[in-house]
Design a protein around this motif. Sequence first.
Motif, PDB file in Angstrom:
ATOM      1  N   ILE A   1       0.828  -1.204   0.000  1.00 49.19           N
ATOM      2  CA  ILE A   1       0.000   0.000   0.000  1.00 49.19           C
ATOM      3  C   ILE A   1       0.864   1.255   0.000  1.00 49.19           C
ATOM      4  N   SER A   2       1.934   1.248   0.800  1.00 49.57           N
ATOM      5  CA  SER A   2       2.773   2.449   0.909  1.00 49.57           C
ATOM      6  C   SER A   2       3.542   2.739  -0.373  1.00 49.57           C
ATOM      7  N   GLU A   3       3.720   1.717  -1.226  1.00 46.10           N
ATOM      8  CA  GLU A   3       4.340   1.963  -2.529  1.00 46.10           C
ATOM      9  C   GLU A   3       3.417   2.768  -3.430  1.00 46.10           C
ATOM     10  N   ARG A   4       2.108   2.726  -3.141  1.00 51.71           N
ATOM     11  CA  ARG A   4       1.111   3.478  -3.907  1.00 51.71           C
ATOM     12  C   ARG A   4       0.757   4.805  -3.233  1.00 51.71           C
ATOM     13  N   TRP A   5       0.517   4.743  -1.930  1.00 51.10           N
ATOM     14  CA  TRP A   5       0.198   5.934  -1.141  1.00 51.10           C
ATOM     15  C   TRP A   5       1.057   5.890   0.119  1.00 51.10           C
ATOM     16  N   LYS A   6       1.818   6.914   0.365  1.00 47.67           N
ATOM     17  CA  LYS A   6       2.719   6.916   1.510  1.00 47.67           C
ATOM     18  C   LYS A   6       1.941   6.768   2.813  1.00 47.67           C
ATOM     19  N   LEU A   7       2.448   5.904   3.705  1.00 46.94           N
ATOM     20  CA  LEU A   7       1.820   5.653   4.993  1.00 46.94           C
ATOM     21  C   LEU A   7       2.731   6.085   6.130  1.00 46.94           C
ATOM     22  N   GLU A   8       2.123   6.494   7.237  1.00 44.24           N
ATOM     23  CA  GLU A   8       2.845   6.847   8.452  1.00 44.24           C
ATOM     24  C   GLU A   8       2.262   6.050   9.619  1.00 44.24           C
ATOM     25  N   ALA A   9       3.123   5.517  10.462  1.00 45.36           N
ATOM     26  CA  ALA A   9       2.659   4.769  11.632  1.00 45.36           C
ATOM     27  C   ALA A   9       1.942   5.700  12.603  1.00 45.36           C
ATOM     28  N   VAL A  10       0.887   5.161  13.243  1.00 51.08           N
ATOM     29  CA  VAL A  10       0.097   5.913  14.221  1.00 51.08           C
ATOM     30  C   VAL A  10       0.042   5.104  15.511  1.00 51.08           C
ATOM     31  N   GLY A  11       0.076   5.776  16.638  1.00 51.94           N
ATOM     32  CA  GLY A  11      -0.003   5.089  17.918  1.00 51.94           C
ATOM     33  C   GLY A  11      -1.364   4.468  18.154  1.00 51.94           C
ATOM     34  N   ALA A  12      -1.415   3.524  19.092  1.00 52.86           N
ATOM     35  CA  ALA A  12      -2.666   2.842  19.426  1.00 52.86           C
ATOM     36  C   ALA A  12      -3.654   3.803  20.077  1.00 52.86           C
ATOM     37  N   ASN A  13      -4.940   3.551  19.849  1.00 54.59           N
ATOM     38  CA  ASN A  13      -5.989   4.356  20.485  1.00 54.59           C
ATOM     39  C   ASN A  13      -6.107   4.040  21.972  1.00 54.59           C
ATOM     40  N   TYR A  14      -5.777   2.787  22.339  1.00 57.06           N
ATOM     41  CA  TYR A  14      -5.931   2.347  23.728  1.00 57.06           C
ATOM     42  C   TYR A  14      -5.054   1.121  23.941  1.00 57.06           C
TER      43      TYR A  14
ATOM     44  N   TYR B   1      -2.619   7.587   5.942  1.00 60.71           N
ATOM     45  CA  TYR B   1      -2.125   8.103   4.671  1.00 60.71           C
ATOM     46  C   TYR B   1      -1.529   9.486   4.888  1.00 60.71           C
ATOM     47  N   SER B   2      -0.343   9.701   4.365  1.00 68.17           N
ATOM     48  CA  SER B   2       0.333  10.995   4.542  1.00 68.17           C
ATOM     49  C   SER B   2      -0.434  12.142   3.895  1.00 68.17           C
ATOM     50  N   ASP B   3      -1.238  11.813   2.880  1.00 67.97           N
ATOM     51  CA  ASP B   3      -1.978  12.875   2.185  1.00 67.97           C
ATOM     52  C   ASP B   3      -3.326  13.188   2.829  1.00 67.97           C
ATOM     53  N   GLY B   4      -3.589  12.592   3.992  1.00 61.58           N
ATOM     54  CA  GLY B   4      -4.834  12.877   4.689  1.00 61.58           C
ATOM     55  C   GLY B   4      -6.003  12.015   4.264  1.00 61.58           C
ATOM     56  N   GLY B   5      -5.731  10.907   3.581  1.00 62.35           N
ATOM     57  CA  GLY B   5      -6.804  10.048   3.083  1.00 62.35           C
ATOM     58  C   GLY B   5      -7.393   9.099   4.095  1.00 62.35           C
ATOM     59  N   GLY B   6      -7.060   9.292   5.366  1.00 65.88           N
ATOM     60  CA  GLY B   6      -7.613   8.414   6.396  1.00 65.88           C
ATOM     61  C   GLY B   6      -6.580   7.439   6.917  1.00 65.88           C
ATOM     62  N   GLU B   7      -7.041   6.302   7.414  1.00 66.36           N
ATOM     63  CA  GLU B   7      -6.114   5.326   7.978  1.00 66.36           C
ATOM     64  C   GLU B   7      -6.513   3.899   7.636  1.00 66.36           C
ATOM     65  N   ILE B   8      -5.542   3.002   7.797  1.00 65.05           N
ATOM     66  CA  ILE B   8      -5.781   1.571   7.674  1.00 65.05           C
ATOM     67  C   ILE B   8      -5.274   0.916   8.957  1.00 65.05           C
ATOM     68  N   GLY B   9      -5.617  -0.348   9.127  1.00 70.09           N
ATOM     69  CA  GLY B   9      -5.088  -1.121  10.232  1.00 70.09           C
ATOM     70  C   GLY B   9      -4.645  -2.474   9.734  1.00 70.09           C
ATOM     71  N   VAL B  10      -3.672  -3.075  10.399  1.00 67.46           N
ATOM     72  CA  VAL B  10      -3.263  -4.439  10.092  1.00 67.46           C
ATOM     73  C   VAL B  10      -3.293  -5.241  11.386  1.00 67.46           C
ATOM     74  N   ILE B  11      -3.793  -6.459  11.306  1.00 61.87           N
ATOM     75  CA  ILE B  11      -3.902  -7.340  12.468  1.00 61.87           C
ATOM     76  C   ILE B  11      -3.003  -8.535  12.216  1.00 61.87           C
ATOM     77  N   SER B  12      -1.958  -8.657  13.034  1.00 59.88           N
ATOM     78  CA  SER B  12      -0.830  -9.546  12.728  1.00 59.88           C
ATOM     79  C   SER B  12      -0.671 -10.669  13.743  1.00 59.88           C
ATOM     80  N   SER B  13      -1.738 -11.403  13.994  1.00 62.90           N
ATOM     81  CA  SER B  13      -1.686 -12.448  15.011  1.00 62.90           C
ATOM     82  C   SER B  13      -0.633 -13.508  14.713  1.00 62.90           C
ATOM     83  N   VAL B  14      -0.323 -13.715  13.441  1.00 63.74           N
ATOM     84  CA  VAL B  14       0.620 -14.777  13.072  1.00 63.74           C
ATOM     85  C   VAL B  14       2.066 -14.284  13.139  1.00 63.74           C
ATOM     86  N   THR B  15       2.361 -13.154  12.526  1.00 63.56           N
ATOM     87  CA  THR B  15       3.752 -12.719  12.402  1.00 63.56           C
ATOM     88  C   THR B  15       4.214 -11.756  13.489  1.00 63.56           C
TER      89      THR B  15
END
Length: 355
Positions: free
Chosen positions: A239-252, A262-276
């Motif tokens: 995703i970041s190769e298409r739209w630059k991403l910045e890490a954000v701290g946890a809400n809680y 998204y660095s351009d203000g397009g909102g946010e995504i999340g990843v859930i990494s139970s395996v890795t």
Amino acid sequence: MVMKVIPIRMSGTRAAAPAFAGGLLADTRGRPMRDLRISVTDRCNFRCTYCMPREVFDAGYKFLPHDAILSFEEIARLARVFVGLGVEKIRLTGGEPLVRRDVPGLIELLAPLGVELTLTTNGSLLSKNAVLLKKAGLHRVTVSLDSLDDATFRRMNDADFPVAKVIEGIEAASAAGLAPVKINMVVKRGVNDDGILAMAERWRGTGHIMRFIEFMDVGSTNGWRMDDVVPSAEVVRRISERWKLEAVGANYAGEVAERWRYSDGGGEIGVISSVTQAFCASCNRMRLSTEGSLYTCLFAQSGHDLKALVRGGASDDALRNQIAAVWQGRTDRYSEIRTEATAKAKKVEMSYIGG
């Protein structure tokens, strides 16, 4: 479905558990109990291959009879006890929770508890229920949507259900005020990972939160292999190769999704990494099954029966003491010790205790 349940020793109608002394309820690793997931049904109108494969959950499969599952009043009573022990968020799950009749009625019973109320759904019945859910007191919904490609999505849900109807449900939820909607995509290599960018693009700028979940070895029927897992780091990179991403701290504390914006203000995504990238160390979730058993881990092999106490006349204090004892004895760290061998072990199915 594996449903090994540990019976609770009782004396009369009292559970044989020590009285909870109060204060912060923590398990053996110091983890508090803050999040309760309640499965309201073991049934679903989808047959997603990673959750309820049709070859197992076929026309002859025997689901729980109605008298075996907790009533809404029993759920509400237990929820009240959990809130008294520190639970701050309740998520209704399944199966597909909206296939159970009058879920808004259950939410009305839970709303006075004053905690965050959310619901996870496949979206198939959401468009006709969204307004009722909001009026009843629901705060947010999470919708499972594994592909925007209709053919791929129909193959994965194995119920010939179209993408358009799920999107209609998301839009109805948003219009009803159940926002921001979280949209969950279970990513499986060679099946739907070619749609990661399309999914990110579709929900950019909408105010909703797209989340990508690593394919997990939940239950014993989904044929999990490590080779099928697309690591979250790879998702973020694509995703970041298409739209630059910045890490954000946890809400809680204990939030399962790692947040990126998204660095351009397009909102946010999340990843859930139970395996890795296991997050067992901060897990604060307890699960209540459809028929009233407690599970302290999504990958558990057995549960602790509460229904016998509820229907045996136990007091709220007895229920509180038993729940506290189960949590205080909790040692779970499955994702930290996962191997190909543990993945093959018999575990409770996700459709029985919820995701």
